[in-house]
Design an enzyme around this catalytic site. Structure first.
Site, PDB file in Angstrom:
ATOM      1  N   ASP A  27      -5.958  11.588  -4.854  1.00 21.28           N
ATOM      2  CA  ASP A  27      -6.663  10.327  -5.074  1.00 21.28           C
ATOM      3  C   ASP A  27      -7.623  10.507  -6.235  1.00 21.28           C
ATOM      4  O   ASP A  27      -8.191  11.586  -6.396  1.00 21.28           O
ATOM      5  CB  ASP A  27      -7.428   9.910  -3.808  1.00 21.28           C
ATOM      6  CG  ASP A  27      -7.711   8.425  -3.746  1.00 21.28           C
ATOM      7  OD1 ASP A  27      -8.334   7.899  -4.690  1.00 21.28           O
ATOM      8  OD2 ASP A  27      -7.316   7.788  -2.754  1.00 21.28           O
ATOM      9  N   SER A 121       4.424  -4.765  -2.534  1.00 23.21           N
ATOM     10  CA  SER A 121       3.610  -5.929  -2.207  1.00 23.21           C
ATOM     11  C   SER A 121       4.509  -7.139  -2.027  1.00 23.21           C
ATOM     12  O   SER A 121       5.405  -7.380  -2.837  1.00 23.21           O
ATOM     13  CB  SER A 121       2.613  -6.193  -3.329  1.00 23.21           C
ATOM     14  OG  SER A 121       1.970  -7.426  -3.116  1.00 23.21           O
ATOM     15  N   TYR A 145      -0.207  -7.975 -11.464  1.00 20.27           N
ATOM     16  CA  TYR A 145      -0.231  -7.095 -10.284  1.00 20.27           C
ATOM     17  C   TYR A 145       1.124  -7.122  -9.600  1.00 20.27           C
ATOM     18  O   TYR A 145       1.726  -6.079  -9.347  1.00 20.27           O
ATOM     19  CB  TYR A 145      -1.323  -7.524  -9.300  1.00 20.27           C
ATOM     20  CG  TYR A 145      -1.096  -6.938  -7.926  1.00 20.27           C
ATOM     21  CD1 TYR A 145      -1.241  -5.570  -7.716  1.00 20.27           C
ATOM     22  CD2 TYR A 145      -0.689  -7.724  -6.854  1.00 20.27           C
ATOM     23  CE1 TYR A 145      -0.987  -5.015  -6.471  1.00 20.27           C
ATOM     24  CE2 TYR A 145      -0.448  -7.183  -5.616  1.00 20.27           C
ATOM     25  CZ  TYR A 145      -0.586  -5.821  -5.426  1.00 20.27           C
ATOM     26  OH  TYR A 145      -0.333  -5.263  -4.202  1.00 20.27           O
ATOM     27  N   LYS A 149       4.172  -4.041  -9.323  1.00 27.22           N
ATOM     28  CA  LYS A 149       4.544  -3.441  -8.043  1.00 27.22           C
ATOM     29  C   LYS A 149       6.042  -3.569  -7.829  1.00 27.22           C
ATOM     30  O   LYS A 149       6.636  -2.895  -7.053  1.00 27.22           O
ATOM     31  CB  LYS A 149       3.791  -4.111  -6.897  1.00 27.22           C
ATOM     32  CG  LYS A 149       2.310  -3.778  -6.859  1.00 27.22           C
ATOM     33  CD  LYS A 149       2.016  -2.314  -6.696  1.00 27.22           C
ATOM     34  CE  LYS A 149       2.089  -1.931  -5.236  1.00 27.22           C
ATOM     35  NZ  LYS A 149       1.793  -0.584  -4.946  1.00 27.22           N
TER      36      LYS A 149
END
Length: 149
Positions: A27, A121, A145, A149
């Site tokens: 991360d 998504s 976005y 995805k």
């Protein structure tokens, strides 16, 4: 697991630890903090495992993680996720969401890791109407976005 300190990633960490899995977490803490993983350990009652602070677009650093650890699979949650921000900074979204995933896939391939759970998504379907959606519904992303995805 990439994005393991994020909202969904941290919940996945707890579940995977509860089911006996060993974790390697990557991360960059752009949308979280290392404290999250301390909380995950408290909730799960187990050590999270190896944790690396790095950007998934950095293929060399990703490769070093795979060099140090034998991985059976990757759960990929590392992505930018705000629709409004993607409209203002589309290049950043494509760079992180597409470029980062590409770097991850290359590192996985180089190390013989062929199992991936990818957090996509539903927004990639756009306004698909009511009812259940599955992969046969055509993608109609309405923003960077969703498209990334």
């Amino acid at each position: 697991m990439t994005g393991g300190a994020g909202f969904i990633g941290s919940h996945a960490c707890v579940e995977l630890l509860d089911h006996g899995y060993e974790l390697i977490v990557v991360d960059d803490y752009s949308n979280s903090t290392p404290e999250v993983l301390t909380r995950v350990e408290r909730i799960a009652g187990r050590f999270v495992g190896a944790v690396y602070e790095l950007d998934i677009r950095d293929r060399r650093s990703l490769s070093a993680v795979f060099d140090r650890h034998a991985a059976d699979a990757v759960v990929h949650f590392a992505a930018l996720k705000a629709v409004g921000a993607s409209m203002r900074r589309p290049t950043e979204y494509y760079d992180t969401n597409v470029g980062g995933t590409t770097a991850l896939l290359r590192a996985m391939h180089e190390h013989g890791v062929h199992r991936l759970v990818f957090s996509s998504s539903c927004s990639l379907y756009g306004d698909a109407g009511p009812g259940p959606l599955d992969e046969s519904v055509p993608a109609r992303p309405a923003n960077p976005y969703a498209a990334s995805k």
